[in-house]
Design an enzyme around this catalytic site. Sequence first.
Site, PDB file in Angstrom:
ATOM      1  N   ASP A  45      49.223  44.535  44.564  1.00  0.00           N
ATOM      2  CA  ASP A  45      49.339  45.984  44.510  1.00  0.00           C
ATOM      3  C   ASP A  45      49.257  46.304  43.035  1.00  0.00           C
ATOM      4  O   ASP A  45      50.214  46.078  42.284  1.00  0.00           O
ATOM      5  CB  ASP A  45      50.685  46.452  45.091  1.00  0.00           C
ATOM      6  CG  ASP A  45      50.724  47.968  45.178  1.00  0.00           C
ATOM      7  OD1 ASP A  45      50.444  48.617  44.153  1.00  0.00           O
ATOM      8  OD2 ASP A  45      51.015  48.505  46.257  1.00  0.00           O
ATOM      9  N   HIS A  46      48.098  46.784  42.587  1.00  0.00           N
ATOM     10  CA  HIS A  46      47.888  46.810  41.135  1.00  0.00           C
ATOM     11  C   HIS A  46      48.837  47.773  40.419  1.00  0.00           C
ATOM     12  O   HIS A  46      49.030  47.666  39.214  1.00  0.00           O
ATOM     13  CB  HIS A  46      46.422  47.055  40.789  1.00  0.00           C
ATOM     14  CG  HIS A  46      45.954  48.464  40.928  1.00  0.00           C
ATOM     15  ND1 HIS A  46      45.649  49.032  42.135  1.00  0.00           N
ATOM     16  CD2 HIS A  46      45.733  49.432  40.012  1.00  0.00           C
ATOM     17  CE1 HIS A  46      45.263  50.276  41.943  1.00  0.00           C
ATOM     18  NE2 HIS A  46      45.302  50.553  40.667  1.00  0.00           N
TER      19      HIS A  46
ATOM     20  N   HIS B 298      50.925  51.889  46.837  1.00  0.00           N
ATOM     21  CA  HIS B 298      51.244  52.120  45.424  1.00  0.00           C
ATOM     22  C   HIS B 298      52.478  53.011  45.218  1.00  0.00           C
ATOM     23  O   HIS B 298      53.390  52.671  44.481  1.00  0.00           O
ATOM     24  CB  HIS B 298      50.056  52.751  44.704  1.00  0.00           C
ATOM     25  CG  HIS B 298      48.773  51.994  44.863  1.00  0.00           C
ATOM     26  ND1 HIS B 298      48.731  50.628  44.886  1.00  0.00           N
ATOM     27  CD2 HIS B 298      47.485  52.405  45.005  1.00  0.00           C
ATOM     28  CE1 HIS B 298      47.469  50.230  45.020  1.00  0.00           C
ATOM     29  NE2 HIS B 298      46.697  51.296  45.109  1.00  0.00           N
TER      30      HIS B 298
HETATM   31  C1  BG6 Z   1      43.118  52.258  44.760  1.00  0.00           C
HETATM   32  C2  BG6 Z   1      42.680  53.295  45.752  1.00  0.00           C
HETATM   33  O1  BG6 Z   1      43.986  51.327  45.357  1.00  0.00           O
HETATM   34  O2  BG6 Z   1      43.785  52.896  43.681  1.00  0.00           O
HETATM   35  C3  BG6 Z   1      41.791  54.343  45.102  1.00  0.00           C
HETATM   36  O3  BG6 Z   1      41.966  52.656  46.802  1.00  0.00           O
HETATM   37  C4  BG6 Z   1      42.489  54.938  43.894  1.00  0.00           C
HETATM   38  O4  BG6 Z   1      41.435  55.361  46.026  1.00  0.00           O
HETATM   39  C5  BG6 Z   1      42.991  53.837  42.980  1.00  0.00           C
HETATM   40  O5  BG6 Z   1      41.575  55.773  43.217  1.00  0.00           O
HETATM   41  C6  BG6 Z   1      43.833  54.403  41.862  1.00  0.00           C
HETATM   42  O6  BG6 Z   1      44.139  53.425  40.922  1.00  0.00           O
HETATM   43  P1  BG6 Z   1      44.413  53.813  39.425  1.00  0.00           P
HETATM   44  O7  BG6 Z   1      44.877  52.554  38.794  1.00  0.00           O
HETATM   45  O8  BG6 Z   1      43.116  54.320  38.866  1.00  0.00           O
HETATM   46  O9  BG6 Z   1      45.441  54.889  39.436  1.00  0.00           O
END
Ligand code: BG6
Length: 515
Positions: A203-204, A266
Site C-alpha cells: 500500500d504505497h 490508502h
Molecule cells: C492509486 C490509485 O493506488 O493511487 C490511483 O489507483 C491514485 O487512482 C493513486 O491516483 C494516488 O497515488 P498518489 O501517490 O499519487 O497520491
Amino acid sequence: MSTSTPTDHPTNPLREGLSARPTPQPCNVVIFGASGDLTFRKLIPALYNLGADGDLPTAFNVIGFARREKTDEGFRKELEEQARKYSRQGINDELWASFVSRIYYHASTFENLEGYKALAAKLDALDASSGTKGNRLFYLSVAPSEFPVILQKLADVGLNTAKDGAWARVIVEKPFGKDLPSAQALNKVVNDVFSEKETYRIDHYLGKETAQNIMVLRFTNAIIEPLWNSRYIDHVQISGAEPLGVEQRGPYYETSGALRDMIQNHLLQLLTLVAMEPPVELTADAIRDEKVKVFKSLRPMSPEEVARDVVRGQYAAGAIGGKDVIAYRAEDRVNPESMTETYAALKIHIDTWRWAGVPFYVRFGKRLAKGATEIAIQFKNVPTVLFSRDVEIGPNVLVIRIQPDEGISLRIQAKRPGTALDIQPVKMDFAYGTSFGKASPEAYERLLLDAMAGDATLFARRDEVENAWAFIDRIENAWHHSDTPPPLAFYPAGSWGPKEADDLLERDGRAWRRM
Ligand code: BG6
C-alpha cells in the site's frame, strides 16, 4: 574512523521495524509484468535512487519477466528513457551504467512452465556469479487475475521455497480484491504458495514519508498523546484530492470507483495510524496487531446509515487549471450511464474507548480543484468564558500534510499586535523541505528496501485487508444492491466535490477544511 556500507548496519532483533534503518540483504528481484507502466515509472526509478543513495545491497540484480521478446540491451534502453523522466534525482550516467548492467530481461508467457524453469536456472547462475545467496524477491506487478497462474508455476519449479537459509518473498500490488470474498480467495491463492510472513502487500501510502511520521509524532512527543482522545479531540478529517481524472484507466475504474480504489486501502490505512493504540513494541506484527484492532472497531453501517453518512459523487464536465475537461461519463471506455463514484465522503465511527463520539470524516475525489492529501485533527474549543465571551475563537487544528509540501502544522490563537485585544489564528509550521533540507524518498524506495530487508511493518497484513473490505462491502452493497440506493451526486470538475458532502458536515455543525 569507522565507515558504514549499505549492508553492514547491525540489526538488533529488538529494534526491528520502524526504529532501525532497513538492512537489505543480497538478492535477486524478479518483476512480473516488466513491460508495465509501474516498472518504468516507479519500480526501476525507485531502485536506481536507492542505488544512487548507497542503499542497495552490493550483490543485487533485477530480472524483468514479461511476454514480449526483448534483449537485455533493448530492455535497458527502454528503462533508461523512462527513468530519465521519472527518477526523483535525475540520472547520473555513470551510476546508471553500473546500475543497469545488473538488470536482465526474461521473455516468457505467464503460463509456460519452461519459462519458469529457465528463470530458475538464470537465478542460480546469478547467485553463483554475483553472490546473491539464493535470496529472491518476486514482485507481482500484474492484474490479480494473473496471480494464480504465476504463483502456481513458481511453486511447480520450487521457486517459492528458499534453499539453505536463504529467503523467497513475494510483493503483491493492489487492487487486493474487489470485496471481502475476492480478497479472501486471493489471499488463499497467495498464502498457499508463500507464507504470510513472506507476503508483502503493497500500500504505497504507507511508504510516504509523512505517513511514517504519524507514529513518531504521536509516540515521541509528550504534548501530543495525552490529548489524543475523545476528551480533547472534536473530530478528524482525512482528505485526498486529485486534479487528475481517470485517464486511460476507464475499464479498471468502472469496476472499482473511489471507495475501492483509494479509501478501502490508502485512506483507511492512514486512519488506522491516527487511531491505533501504542503498540507494545516496534515489530511489524505488534504494529499491525494494533491497526487490525482499529479496522475491527469501525462501526459497520446499515443501508440507512450509508444513505445518511456516505456521499457518492461523480465529476461532470468542468475546468481544471483554466482548461476544459470532460465528464467522467464521457471518458474513454466508460459507460455513458455509469454510476461509478469518482468521489466519496464518509462519516466513520470508531467504537473504542479512546474514540467514542469522535467522528472521522474521510473523503477522496478525482478532478478536484487541487492535488493534496492531509489529515486534520480538530481539537475541542476552550470553554466559552473569558476571551471567547465576545470574540469567536477557532479551535486548534493539527494538520499532517501527506502531500505535497510534506509537513505538520498547528493552528493556535494569538493576540494581534496593537492596543486592542484582537485574537487571530496563526500557524506553527514544520516543513520537511526546510527543516531537513533533503527531499523525501519516494514511497516505493522505502517499501522495496524494506521488502529486501524482511521488514513487513509498512505492508498490509492479510487480516488488515480483509477487515477493511468487511467495512467497505456494506457500503458497496447499500449502493449497488439495495432497493432504494442513495443517489449519485454530480460535481463540476475543478470544484471541491458535491454540495452533499458539505451538507454531511454541516449537519453536525462542522465544515471541511479548504486544503
Ligand atoms: C492509486 C490509485 O493506488 O493511487 C490511483 O489507483 C491514485 O487512482 C493513486 O491516483 C494516488 O497515488 P498518489 O501517490 O499519487 O497520491
